[in-house]
Design an enzyme around this catalytic site. Structure first.
Site: not given
Ligand code: VGL
Ligand code: ZN
Length: 220
Positions: A9, A106, A151
């Site tokens: 991410d 995802k 994540c």
């Molecule tokens: C994430 C909060 C919401 C992350 C993704 O990538 O850690 N955190 N969506």
């Protein structure tokens, strides 16, 4: 069996200018650029939400940061983030994307969140990553990215459950720390479950040593 670098991410919305900015996250971009050439396989995950995603406070007219019970499970409500194909969803321009051979997505279902790239909150497969790792015969994952306490954490815990060897490159990850200490807690938890903790320096050093010994052999 071989190893892969998995970048979690690393998207604009989690970087310093983004909607869900993780503190100091920009610092890891040059480090990840330097790490990628050390791996034959480099993969990246992307949080990939529709506009009305279940994890968005805006969908429920609630405040960001509140928790809500949704479908019988506790969901932290986030600002709108990583909406597919918008700026916040993209990799930063400063990331050397040419090294990334495959992306996994995802959080695409409007009604189900997924911090992990392996399984969503309903325990269904979140992406095609397992099939891919099997095809490529990858048994060991080196993890960098965002966010350590969300994540990265869930992805690592699931990878360990599935039997992969997992090394977290600690200085290549940053946490949100909604509560002070969340990041540290997550690191301890992942380690206790079987993940190895490494610093990027150790990887650069190993790579340098193996290269220099090769050079030495040739010159002899
Ligand atoms: C994430 C909060 C919401 C992350 C993704 O990538 O850690 N955190 N969506
Ligand atoms: Zn998300």
């Amino acid at each position: 069996m071989s190893r892969a670098l998995l970048i979690v991410d690393l998207q604009n919305d989690f970087l310093t200018q983004g909607a869900l900015a993780v503190p100091n996250s920009d610092q890891i971009i040059p480090l990840i650029n330097a790490l990628m050439p050390l791996f034959e396989n480099v993969y990246a995950t992307k949080d990939c939400h529709p506009e009305n995603h279940v994890s968005f406070a805006s969908r429920w007219n609630k405040e960001v940061g509140q928790s809500a019970m949704i479908n019988d499970s506790k969901q932290i409500l986030w600002p709108d983030h990583c909406i597919k194909d918008q700026w916040g969803y993209q990799f930063p321009d400063s990331l050397n994307q040419k090294w990334i051979s495959k992306e996994f997505y995802k959080g695409t279902d409007p009604n189900v969140d997924s911090y992990s790239i392996f399984f969503d909150k309903n325990k269904n497969p979140a992406s095609k990553i397992q099939e891919h790792l099997k095809t490529e015969q990858i048994s060991e994952l080196f993890i960098v990215g965002l966010a350590t306490d969300y994540c990265v954490r869930e992805t690592v815990l699931h990878a360990l459950d599935l039997g992969y060897r997992v090394s977290i490159i600690v200085d290549g990850c940053k946490g949100v720390n909604i509560e002070p200490g969340d990041e540290e807690k997550a690191i301890v938890e992942m380690k206790e479950k079987g993940a190895s903790l490494v610093e990027s320096e150790e990887l650069f050093k190993t790579s340098y040593d193996s290269k220099s010994s090769t050079v030495g052999d040739i010159s002899r």
